[in-house]
Design an enzyme around this catalytic site. Structure first.
Site, PDB file in Angstrom:
ATOM      1  N   PHE A 102       0.539  -0.994   0.376  1.00  0.00           N
ATOM      2  CA  PHE A 102      -0.021   0.013  -0.012  1.00  0.00           C
ATOM      3  C   PHE A 102       1.138   1.419  -0.029  1.00  0.00           C
ATOM      4  O   PHE A 102       0.138   2.300   0.011  1.00  0.00           O
ATOM      5  CB  PHE A 102      -0.988   0.310   1.032  1.00  0.00           C
ATOM      6  CG  PHE A 102      -1.928  -0.510   0.844  1.00  0.00           C
ATOM      7  CD1 PHE A 102      -2.183  -1.757  -0.355  1.00  0.00           C
ATOM      8  CD2 PHE A 102      -3.142  -0.999   1.612  1.00  0.00           C
ATOM      9  CE1 PHE A 102      -3.915  -2.301  -0.306  1.00  0.00           C
ATOM     10  CE2 PHE A 102      -4.438  -1.983   1.745  1.00  0.00           C
ATOM     11  CZ  PHE A 102      -4.475  -2.045   0.105  1.00  0.00           C
ATOM     12  N   ASN A 157       8.314  -2.886   2.361  1.00  0.00           N
ATOM     13  CA  ASN A 157       9.226  -2.051   1.732  1.00  0.00           C
ATOM     14  C   ASN A 157       8.537  -0.773   1.813  1.00  0.00           C
ATOM     15  O   ASN A 157       8.711  -0.140   0.537  1.00  0.00           O
ATOM     16  CB  ASN A 157       9.359  -2.287   0.544  1.00  0.00           C
ATOM     17  CG  ASN A 157       8.311  -2.908  -0.360  1.00  0.00           C
ATOM     18  OD1 ASN A 157       7.009  -2.826  -0.291  1.00  0.00           O
ATOM     19  ND2 ASN A 157       8.431  -3.438  -1.417  1.00  0.00           N
ATOM     20  N   ASP A 181       9.772  -8.443   2.087  1.00  0.00           N
ATOM     21  CA  ASP A 181       9.264  -8.615   0.860  1.00  0.00           C
ATOM     22  C   ASP A 181       9.889  -7.993   0.400  1.00  0.00           C
ATOM     23  O   ASP A 181      10.001  -6.701   0.429  1.00  0.00           O
ATOM     24  CB  ASP A 181       8.149  -8.529   0.874  1.00  0.00           C
ATOM     25  CG  ASP A 181       7.220  -8.962  -0.794  1.00  0.00           C
ATOM     26  OD1 ASP A 181       7.823  -9.946  -1.460  1.00  0.00           O
ATOM     27  OD2 ASP A 181       6.397  -8.229  -1.681  1.00  0.00           O
ATOM     28  N   HIS A 208      10.459 -13.518  -0.019  1.00  0.00           N
ATOM     29  CA  HIS A 208      10.708 -13.350  -1.504  1.00  0.00           C
ATOM     30  C   HIS A 208      11.911 -14.145  -2.262  1.00  0.00           C
ATOM     31  O   HIS A 208      13.301 -13.409  -1.480  1.00  0.00           O
ATOM     32  CB  HIS A 208      11.287 -12.208  -1.286  1.00  0.00           C
ATOM     33  CG  HIS A 208      11.400 -11.429  -3.193  1.00  0.00           C
ATOM     34  ND1 HIS A 208       9.692 -10.563  -3.436  1.00  0.00           N
ATOM     35  CD2 HIS A 208      11.451 -12.188  -4.078  1.00  0.00           C
ATOM     36  CE1 HIS A 208      10.464  -9.861  -4.930  1.00  0.00           C
ATOM     37  NE2 HIS A 208      11.392 -10.999  -5.181  1.00  0.00           N
ATOM     38  N   ASP A 260       0.361  -9.698  -4.400  1.00  0.00           N
ATOM     39  CA  ASP A 260       1.148  -9.516  -5.133  1.00  0.00           C
ATOM     40  C   ASP A 260       0.826  -7.824  -5.021  1.00  0.00           C
ATOM     41  O   ASP A 260       1.547  -7.256  -5.927  1.00  0.00           O
ATOM     42  CB  ASP A 260       2.547  -9.345  -5.425  1.00  0.00           C
ATOM     43  CG  ASP A 260       3.840  -9.376  -5.232  1.00  0.00           C
ATOM     44  OD1 ASP A 260       3.885  -8.319  -4.503  1.00  0.00           O
ATOM     45  OD2 ASP A 260       4.340  -9.333  -6.159  1.00  0.00           O
TER      46      ASP A 260
END
Ligand code: ZN
Length: 437
Positions: free
Chosen positions: A71, A102, A159, A186, A312
């Protein structure tokens, strides 16, 4: 005060409860007040409801859970923010999401997690967050897992990046197992990647690129199955892209290893060929691969090797994607198109039933211990009404995300989310949802 909603004559598919029958559901004070089996020709409309919705021909599911969304908030809100991300989720039938980490700053301290969760509560849907495995996702120093859990993190993830240091990852697994948090991974080793975001196959060769080889994923999956086995940690392999990874996980699960796996709608729908047609809107990590990989992923979803469908959802601005392939960021949005792709690729194709498909869209509740995922009397009302016979087109008018980076832009897709209810409140409604009662 919350609306009273009466949904008549819907086909209820509650994968955890094993339901598949025609029902009428009354939602009152945020909860499911009653579920009645519909009597053909009978008339039981609740006269007192604020809203009466005739759901004849529509499917009723528990609100879906997506364990893997970006988001971009805080830090990159020109791409997406909590409000627009939540609107996109609701449009796609998801009432629960888990955000990846991230962002800037990263969710690597209790304070940062508490801050984002406090803001997330205002969105109307249930937004959870990961906590990072390592500070700044730098892969060097483990965060304080117990403190992150205490602050509300439901899983651990870096991730976007793999944790390459095997000793550090082993320590992370041991600590995560002790604290009781799953780690979501990941799996791409950069030593096997030339140009990221494109499979090292025929299309990359045609474009004069050395892409991301399947070995980048397979080697990491193999390593982490070993770590799960040695440490007892609960691990999730994110967005599987290679057929060999599916088989490794199938064998590991058969041995009793506590490993879960996600697949995205784009990996079970598209192959590397999509890059030729859609350019940077078909660029993602791990990349779209070959037909055999796509079919193996579908088989893995069908037999439960891959137990979660995750979007994703990765928004980027138009400007960021409107550059040559090698310079564009990786990732596509996915929340709003996921259910239509499940419908077309997995159910209409005859590969699985709606009950099986819905189980992959609700499994995250169980894996990460989240509230929701059931349609039962007394439960908080998180519901989705889906019209499989209708169609829609993702475009500026229909999409709720800030971003437009999807290869499905402008394509007519089957199945429309008519209504999404979270905690008894309507969070998305298709304009044509209300019919004469
Ligand atoms: Zn990822």
């Amino acid at each position: 005060m919350k609306e009273t909603i009466y949904i008549r004559n819907a086909r209820l598919i509650d994968p955890m409860g094993g339901e598949d029958r025609s029902v009428s559901v009354l939602v009152r004070d945020g909860r499911i007040a009653s579920i009645e089996t519909e009597i053909p020709g009978g008339h039981s409309a609740d006269e007192t409801a604020d809203r009466v919705i005739d759901a004849t021909g529509w499917l009723l599911f528990p609100g879906f859970a997506d364990p893997h969304v970006h988001f971009r908030d805080p830090g990159f809100t020109e791409k997406e923010d909590l409000m627009t991300g939540a609107a996109a989720a609701a449009h796609g039938g998801f009432t629960t999401v888990i955000m990846m980490g991230n962002t800037r700053p990263h969710p690597d301290t209790p304070g940062r997690i508490a801050d984002v969760l406090a803001r997330a509560r205002k969105t109307g849907i249930r937004i959870h967050t990961c906590g990072n495995v390592t500070y700044e996702m730098a892969g060097r120093e483990l965060t304080d897992f117990a403190a992150l859990k205490e602050a509300g993190a439901v899983l651990l993830s870096d991730d976007g990046l793999p944790v390459l240091d095997e000793d550090l990852m082993e320590k992370a697994c041991t600590e995560a197992a002790a604290v009781g948090l799953p780690i979501s991974l990941h799996e791409e080793d950069p030593q096997f990647i030339g140009q990221a975001g494109i499979h090292d196959g025929a299309v990359a060769a045609q474009m004069g690129l050395r892409g991301a080889s399947r070995e980048s994923e397979i080697s990491m999956v193999r390593r982490d199955i070993g770590l799960a086995e040695r440490t007892g940690a609960v691990l999730t392999v994110q967005h599987i892209s290679a057929k060999e990874s599916v088989e490794l996980i199938r064998q590991a699960r058969a041995r009793g290893v506590r490993i879960h796996a996600e697949a995205t709608p784009h990996h079970f729908t598209l192959t590397e060929e999509a890059v030729l047609k859609h350019g940077s809107n078909a660029r993602m990590n791990p990349p779209l691969r070959e037909k055999e990989d796509r079919l193996a992923i579908i088989q893995g979803i069908a037999d439960g090797t891959i137990d979660m469908i995750a979007t994703d959802h990765a928004p980027h601005t138009r400007e960021e994607k409107a550059v040559e392939f090698s310079k564009a960021p990786s990732g596509i949005i996915g929340l709003e198109t996921a259910l239509s792709l499940v419908h077309r690729e997995l159910v209409q194709s005859g590969i699985m039933t709606w009950r099986e498909a819905a189980s992959r869209l609700t499994k995250a509740y169980e894996v990460y211990g989240l509230p929701g995922g059931r349609v039962t009397e007394g439960a908080e009302a998180d519901l989705v009404l889906f019209a499989p016979g209708e169609t829609w087109i993702p475009n500026d008018e229909t999409l709720r995300s800030k971003a437009r980076n999807t290869p499905f832009l402008g394509e007519k897709l089957p199945g429309v989310v008519k209504l999404t209810v979270c905690r008894g409140s309507i969070v998305h409604e298709d304009r044509k949802a209300e019919k004469e009662a």
